[in-house]
Scaffold this motif. Structure first.
Motif, PDB file in Angstrom:
ATOM      1  N   THR A   7       0.833  -1.201   0.000  1.00  0.00           N
ATOM      2  CA  THR A   7       0.000   0.000   0.000  1.00  0.00           C
ATOM      3  C   THR A   7       0.871   1.255   0.000  1.00  0.00           C
ATOM      4  OG1 THR A   7      -1.791  -1.132   1.191  1.00  0.00           O
ATOM      5  CG2 THR A   7      -1.789   1.277   1.244  1.00  0.00           C
ATOM      6  N   ILE A   8       1.930   1.239   0.800  1.00  0.00           N
ATOM      7  CA  ILE A   8       2.883   2.364   0.829  1.00  0.00           C
ATOM      8  C   ILE A   8       3.551   2.530  -0.532  1.00  0.00           C
ATOM      9  CG2 ILE A   8       5.079   3.166   1.797  1.00  0.00           C
ATOM     10  CD1 ILE A   8       4.228   1.878   4.460  1.00  0.00           C
ATOM     11  N   LEU A   9       3.952   1.419  -1.136  1.00  0.00           N
ATOM     12  CA  LEU A   9       4.591   1.460  -2.452  1.00  0.00           C
ATOM     13  C   LEU A   9       3.621   1.988  -3.511  1.00  0.00           C
ATOM     14  CD1 LEU A   9       6.529  -1.926  -2.293  1.00  0.00           C
ATOM     15  CD2 LEU A   9       7.550   0.363  -2.383  1.00  0.00           C
ATOM     16  N   PHE A  10       2.345   1.652  -3.363  1.00  0.00           N
ATOM     17  CA  PHE A  10       1.310   2.157  -4.264  1.00  0.00           C
ATOM     18  C   PHE A  10       1.251   3.683  -4.197  1.00  0.00           C
ATOM     19  CE2 PHE A  10      -3.124   3.754  -3.990  1.00  0.00           C
ATOM     20  CZ  PHE A  10      -3.486   3.664  -5.319  1.00  0.00           C
ATOM     21  N   PHE A  11       1.218   4.238  -2.997  1.00  0.00           N
ATOM     22  CA  PHE A  11       1.135   5.685  -2.845  1.00  0.00           C
ATOM     23  C   PHE A  11       2.430   6.372  -3.290  1.00  0.00           C
ATOM     24  CE2 PHE A  11      -2.386   4.717   0.170  1.00  0.00           C
ATOM     25  CZ  PHE A  11      -3.361   5.484  -0.456  1.00  0.00           C
ATOM     26  N   LEU A  12       3.569   5.740  -3.063  1.00  0.00           N
ATOM     27  CA  LEU A  12       4.829   6.287  -3.562  1.00  0.00           C
ATOM     28  C   LEU A  12       4.837   6.309  -5.091  1.00  0.00           C
ATOM     29  CD1 LEU A  12       7.437   4.669  -1.130  1.00  0.00           C
ATOM     30  CD2 LEU A  12       6.901   7.111  -1.340  1.00  0.00           C
ATOM     31  N   LEU A 116      -2.952  -2.423 -12.718  1.00  0.00           N
ATOM     32  CA  LEU A 116      -4.391  -2.360 -12.437  1.00  0.00           C
ATOM     33  C   LEU A 116      -4.766  -3.285 -11.289  1.00  0.00           C
ATOM     34  CD1 LEU A 116      -7.155  -1.187 -13.407  1.00  0.00           C
ATOM     35  CD2 LEU A 116      -7.388  -3.270 -14.777  1.00  0.00           C
ATOM     36  N   LEU A 117      -4.216  -4.489 -11.274  1.00  0.00           N
ATOM     37  CA  LEU A 117      -4.498  -5.440 -10.194  1.00  0.00           C
ATOM     38  C   LEU A 117      -3.946  -4.941  -8.861  1.00  0.00           C
ATOM     39  CD1 LEU A 117      -3.927  -8.901 -11.928  1.00  0.00           C
ATOM     40  CD2 LEU A 117      -6.096  -7.944 -11.124  1.00  0.00           C
ATOM     41  N   LEU A 118      -2.779  -4.299  -8.906  1.00  0.00           N
ATOM     42  CA  LEU A 118      -2.234  -3.712  -7.682  1.00  0.00           C
ATOM     43  C   LEU A 118      -3.164  -2.620  -7.172  1.00  0.00           C
ATOM     44  CD1 LEU A 118       0.006  -3.217  -5.568  1.00  0.00           C
ATOM     45  CD2 LEU A 118       1.053  -1.636  -7.221  1.00  0.00           C
ATOM     46  N   TYR A 119      -3.574  -1.713  -8.068  1.00  0.00           N
ATOM     47  CA  TYR A 119      -4.483  -0.639  -7.670  1.00  0.00           C
ATOM     48  C   TYR A 119      -5.737  -1.204  -7.004  1.00  0.00           C
ATOM     49  CZ  TYR A 119      -1.815   2.084 -11.182  1.00  0.00           C
ATOM     50  OH  TYR A 119      -0.832   2.686 -11.912  1.00  0.00           O
TER      51      TYR A 119
END
Length: 460
Positions: A7-12, A116-119
């Motif tokens: 989740t942190i990596l997503f926001f970064l 997309l799957l990560l999002y």
């Protein structure tokens, strides 16, 4: 623990997606200079580790939008197989057709499926209010940095104050920033070039406009004002048109709500005040800059004067010619350049250094861009492919319309943001031919999440 990490990596990844002004990692292909992609790839790998441990992953197989994306991806593969004879024989710029397909298909999968799957797997565990405020906050911090950098770049590149170059050099110490790509009269801020800055601003515009709807602070207009100033000084014609179209769409929503009608007046008064301040400091250059922006919007006139316009429309024309020769299934995904180079029109190549130095130069490894995702797909995937692609676009906008009927509070605000973002980015696709547009796939992921808003973490 793993969920928190990806989740942190997503926001970064969201924060750093406009950062593409550094040398990068060569083996990532067209993502080599995309700082945001590094965090998103890392986030997906962490997600895979969690899936291996928990044996659980959320895949929205019931979503029509997700199904259409899968069908489109499948067709891109099928049409290449159907054209395997020509694909295997294609060779240009030291690259074979199969090699080109693999690289382009990987880039497509990375944007439209892997990311997309990560999002989706991050968003499905968040409430709509959390999605709105957290993503918007991340984009705001990136805009603050872009605005600070852009302010000094405006003083240096637009107004010629050389002393501010020394301040800009300090940004070299910031991760994924290597200053030096300055264009007189235009700014690119934290991005590599002005067109990339325009894409970034189009992506976050709806998020920044939404502060006017939800914030009670007097500063709620500042993000929108900063965004408009950066758009203006970017010198991007497309950015200028699209962002102001997005502002117009947002203004319609404001006007329909009695609480916000006065905000329209206040917003334009504030913009006029800032413009007046610029006039006081350097009125002559401001007037000249406005005249240049208005003149730049005359596409017919600039077609004969602007090399970049000649190249852009020439490439699009060539792609249409390839489509007319292969209307049903196209020539195979990633194969456009092999075929379009025999269809470049004389009016585009005459006295055009870009074709000689880059597009026709076999020693230059970089492939010529198609400058339009729609004409590219017509050429590469034919009528079948373009129809599948347009269905994704249509049903995403229709989904917003349907959800808007009963939406309230944060849900309605999110839908307004998604509508503004997707319309802007879909229009921007008329002048760029890459799928590496993070805002589109993020918006689709949020839309899929909103359709599945009743799913609880326990049942995933």
């Amino acid at each position: 623990m793993l969920q928190k990490l990806y989740t942190i990596l997503f926001f970064l990844g969201l924060f750093f997606f406009p950062f593409n002004d550094y040398e990068g990692i060569a083996f990532l292909g067209e993502f080599k200079s995309e700082a945001g992609a590094l965090f998103l790839i890392a986030g997906f790998l962490v997600l895979c580790v969690e899936v291996c441990i928990s044996k659980k992953i959320f895949i929205p197989y019931k979503s029509l939008i997700f199904q259409l994306i899968l069908f489109f991806l499948l067709w891109c593969f099928i049409t290449t197989l159907l054209n395997i004879n020509t694909v295997s024989s294609n060779y240009f710029k030291q690259t074979g057709g199969i090699n080109r397909f693999i690289r382009q298909y990987f880039a497509l999968l990375l944007s439209s499926l892997i990311f997309l799957l990560l999002y989706i797997n991050v968003l499905i565990k968040m409430e709509l209010k959390e999605i709105l405020f957290k993503i918007r906050k991340v984009f705001l911090w990136s805009l603050i940095l872009a605005s600070i950098y852009g302010f000094f770049e405006i003083l240096f590149s637009i107004f010629g104050s050389l002393i501010f170059y020394k301040i800009l050099e300090l940004f070299n110490y910031f991760p994924f920033l290597e200053i030096g790509h300055f264009q007189p009269g235009r700014i690119s801020s934290i991005c590599y070039e002005p067109p990339f800055l325009a894409i970034y601003l189009i992506t976050i515009s709806g998020w920044m406009f939404s502060y006017i709807l939800t914030s009670k602070k007097a500063t709620k207009f500042l993000p929108a004002i900063a965004l408009l100033i950066l758009t203006y000084f970017s010198g991007s014609r497309t950015g200028l048109i699209v962002v102001f179209l997005q502002l117009f769409i947002f203004s319609i929503f404001l006007y329909k709500d009695k609480r916000f009608k006065r905000y329209i007046v206040n917003f334009f008064v504030g913009f006029i005040l800032i413009f007046s301040v610029l006039m006081v400091f350097n009125g002559e250059k401001v007037i000249k800059s406005v005249e240049e922006k208005i003149d730049s919007l005359d596409f017919k006139k600039n077609l004969t004067k602007s090399v970049s316009n000649q190249s852009r429309f020439g490439m699009q024309y060539a792609s249409v010619q390839v489509f007319l020769e292969n209307p049903a299934i196209g020539v195979g995904f990633g194969q456009q350049s092999y075929h379009s180079r025999t269809h470049y029109p004389i009016w585009a190549t005459r006295d055009n250094y870009e074709f000689e130095l880059f597009y026709k130069n076999k020693k230059e490894k970089a492939f010529p861009p198609g400058y339009n995702i729609y004409t590219r797909l017509l050429a590469e995937t034919g009528l079948v492919g373009i129809l599948l692609f347009l269905m994704i676009l249509y049903f995403s906008l229709n989904e917003i319309r349907l959800l808007m009927i009963n939406a309230k509070d944060e849900e309605k605000t999110l839908l307004i943001i998604l509508l503004i973002s997707l319309i802007g980015l879909y229009i921007n696709w008329f002048q760029i031919d890459t799928f590496r547009i993070y805002g589109i796939w993020l918006s689709l992921a949020i839309l899929i999440r909103m359709r599945n808003k009743s799913i609880s973490v326990k049942n995933e």
